[in-house]
Scaffold this active site. Sequence first.
Site, PDB file in Angstrom:
ATOM      1  N   TYR A  84     -29.346  -9.741 -39.871  1.00  0.00           N
ATOM      2  CA  TYR A  84     -30.463 -10.652 -39.607  1.00  0.00           C
ATOM      3  C   TYR A  84     -31.753 -10.172 -40.266  1.00  0.00           C
ATOM      4  O   TYR A  84     -32.644 -10.969 -40.540  1.00  0.00           O
ATOM      5  CB  TYR A  84     -30.703 -10.793 -38.106  1.00  0.00           C
ATOM      6  CG  TYR A  84     -29.912 -11.897 -37.448  1.00  0.00           C
ATOM      7  CD1 TYR A  84     -28.528 -11.916 -37.510  1.00  0.00           C
ATOM      8  CD2 TYR A  84     -30.554 -12.918 -36.748  1.00  0.00           C
ATOM      9  CE1 TYR A  84     -27.805 -12.922 -36.888  1.00  0.00           C
ATOM     10  CE2 TYR A  84     -29.844 -13.918 -36.127  1.00  0.00           C
ATOM     11  CZ  TYR A  84     -28.465 -13.927 -36.203  1.00  0.00           C
ATOM     12  OH  TYR A  84     -27.757 -14.923 -35.596  1.00  0.00           O
ATOM     13  N   LYS A  86     -16.397  -4.161 -37.388  1.00  0.00           N
ATOM     14  CA  LYS A  86     -15.341  -4.314 -38.388  1.00  0.00           C
ATOM     15  C   LYS A  86     -15.275  -3.006 -39.177  1.00  0.00           C
ATOM     16  O   LYS A  86     -15.585  -2.960 -40.383  1.00  0.00           O
ATOM     17  CB  LYS A  86     -15.643  -5.498 -39.306  1.00  0.00           C
ATOM     18  CG  LYS A  86     -15.417  -6.861 -38.653  1.00  0.00           C
ATOM     19  CD  LYS A  86     -13.959  -7.290 -38.629  1.00  0.00           C
ATOM     20  CE  LYS A  86     -13.460  -7.658 -40.017  1.00  0.00           C
ATOM     21  NZ  LYS A  86     -12.004  -7.998 -40.000  1.00  0.00           N
ATOM     22  N   ASP A 105     -12.933  -9.466 -35.063  1.00  0.00           N
ATOM     23  CA  ASP A 105     -12.093 -10.668 -35.169  1.00  0.00           C
ATOM     24  C   ASP A 105     -11.019 -10.664 -34.080  1.00  0.00           C
ATOM     25  O   ASP A 105     -10.757 -11.678 -33.429  1.00  0.00           O
ATOM     26  CB  ASP A 105     -11.468 -10.791 -36.569  1.00  0.00           C
ATOM     27  CG  ASP A 105     -10.728  -9.541 -37.020  1.00  0.00           C
ATOM     28  OD1 ASP A 105     -10.943  -8.460 -36.426  1.00  0.00           O
ATOM     29  OD2 ASP A 105      -9.931  -9.641 -37.975  1.00  0.00           O
ATOM     30  N   ASP A 131     -23.898 -12.730 -31.959  1.00  0.00           N
ATOM     31  CA  ASP A 131     -24.298 -14.141 -31.984  1.00  0.00           C
ATOM     32  C   ASP A 131     -23.061 -15.021 -31.825  1.00  0.00           C
ATOM     33  O   ASP A 131     -23.026 -15.942 -31.003  1.00  0.00           O
ATOM     34  CB  ASP A 131     -25.007 -14.433 -33.311  1.00  0.00           C
ATOM     35  CG  ASP A 131     -25.486 -15.869 -33.409  1.00  0.00           C
ATOM     36  OD1 ASP A 131     -25.981 -16.396 -32.397  1.00  0.00           O
ATOM     37  OD2 ASP A 131     -25.339 -16.468 -34.496  1.00  0.00           O
ATOM     38  N   ASP A 143     -21.408 -16.992 -28.194  1.00  0.00           N
ATOM     39  CA  ASP A 143     -21.178 -18.445 -28.098  1.00  0.00           C
ATOM     40  C   ASP A 143     -19.748 -18.705 -27.629  1.00  0.00           C
ATOM     41  O   ASP A 143     -19.491 -19.587 -26.805  1.00  0.00           O
ATOM     42  CB  ASP A 143     -21.376 -19.130 -29.460  1.00  0.00           C
ATOM     43  CG  ASP A 143     -22.769 -19.729 -29.600  1.00  0.00           C
ATOM     44  OD1 ASP A 143     -23.701 -19.196 -28.961  1.00  0.00           O
ATOM     45  OD2 ASP A 143     -22.926 -20.712 -30.343  1.00  0.00           O
TER      46      ASP A 143
HETATM   47  C1  IPM Z   1     -29.125 -17.276 -30.645  1.00  0.00           C
HETATM   48  C2  IPM Z   1     -29.457 -18.272 -31.723  1.00  0.00           C
HETATM   49  C3  IPM Z   1     -30.437 -17.627 -32.679  1.00  0.00           C
HETATM   50  C4  IPM Z   1     -29.726 -16.495 -33.393  1.00  0.00           C
HETATM   51  C5  IPM Z   1     -31.108 -18.576 -33.686  1.00  0.00           C
HETATM   52  C6  IPM Z   1     -31.775 -19.757 -32.991  1.00  0.00           C
HETATM   53  C7  IPM Z   1     -32.083 -17.851 -34.558  1.00  0.00           C
HETATM   54  O1  IPM Z   1     -28.291 -18.710 -32.328  1.00  0.00           O
HETATM   55  O2  IPM Z   1     -30.057 -16.804 -29.972  1.00  0.00           O
HETATM   56  O3  IPM Z   1     -27.946 -16.974 -30.448  1.00  0.00           O
HETATM   57  O4  IPM Z   1     -29.016 -16.697 -34.381  1.00  0.00           O
HETATM   58  O5  IPM Z   1     -29.883 -15.355 -32.929  1.00  0.00           O
HETATM   59 MG    MG Z   2     -26.492 -18.054 -31.372  1.00  0.00          MG
END
Ligand code: IPM
Ligand code: MG
Length: 369
Positions: A142, A192, A225, A249, A253
């Site tokens: 990032y 990884k 993975d 990230d 999710d």
């Molecule tokens: C998260 C989001 C952020 C990230 C974006 C909005 C910059 O996806 O907080 O998970 O990628 O960290």
């Molecule tokens: Mg995210």
Amino acid sequence: MANPSLLILPGDGIGPEVMTEVRKIIGWFDSRRGIAFDVSEGLVGGAAYDAHGTPLTDETMERAQAADAVLLGAVGGPKYDVLDFSVKPERGLLRLRKEMDLFANLRPAQCFDALADFSSLKPEVVAGLDIMIVRELTGGVYFGEPRGIFTEGNERVGINTQRYSESEIARVARAAFELARKRGNKLCSMEKANVMESGVLWREVVQKIGDEEYPDVALSHMYADNGAMQLVRWPKQFDVIVTDNLFGDILSDCAAMLTGSLGMLPSASLGAPMANGRPKALYEPVHGSAPDIAGQGKANPIACVLSFAMALRYSFDLGDEATRLESAVQSVLADGVRTPDLIPTGQPGTPVTTAQMGDAIVAALEASL
Ligand code: IPM
Ligand code: MG
């Protein structure tokens, strides 16, 4: 003594509407529990861009640095897609994370009993699920340099750099080990190491800290993975997971969706302790700004409400009150109160509005007294 300060940054899309519900809850704690905050508001993301031409002004950045905790709604929206990368709404959030040095991002994935049927996985795979992903938040690909789009010969190349120093790995590893000790004493580190040098170093540093400082915590390592696969195969094998910024990230999710709805999950981003002993901290829902449903009273405020519960626990040492709020949310769900995202497509059910969900949580808090 002055009340602790809370800076609220509602942001974009559904951010302002879910934050309105959180403010009801903050008001309840003030009037009914004598827990008062010095609350102020500011702009972030597209809202700040519209007003000031930047997704985060220096003035708001300074207020965030000075606050005892920051509570953020969400940033972004299609309207801002055309903007230059440097002023996109997301840059406001990334600047907050980076300048406040919030290196440890705690993302719990907890399956509420009332919603076990709602997961895309079988109920027995997710019922009772309670895992915590600790995502490194201020390093890795990032932020690594070099980055950019460059011309090489007759074409362009896009470059980002995955970079981790030993100290960056060590501090997030310690945060994860500490959390593991307060939970099931089990930590799984994901990288990884089979293809990335940064992963090799990550694994070495985490192992060394485990051996030397946390021999009581059961430590394992997994390629990221495989970790993604294991998360959907049998998520209950995990307790605390620690991983880098990009894998975190994605994996968070994935873990979030196991629980049935992204609209349910909070997060805490913590840095080093300030002079008053509190960690620098920003709390935000895991979900985004959901522009498609913004302004229609359809948003689920629970993730943002639970983010405030995390603030009570991690910034203000009010674990019991955090539990009270979490239990209030549980009971509202058990009563069948549902925003539209909690009613599976094609199934019957009358959804409540964002405001009605907030009111129901306040009523459950009242009933807890
Ligand atoms: C998260 C989001 C952020 C990230 C974006 C909005 C910059 O996806 O907080 O998970 O990628 O960290
Ligand atoms: Mg995210």
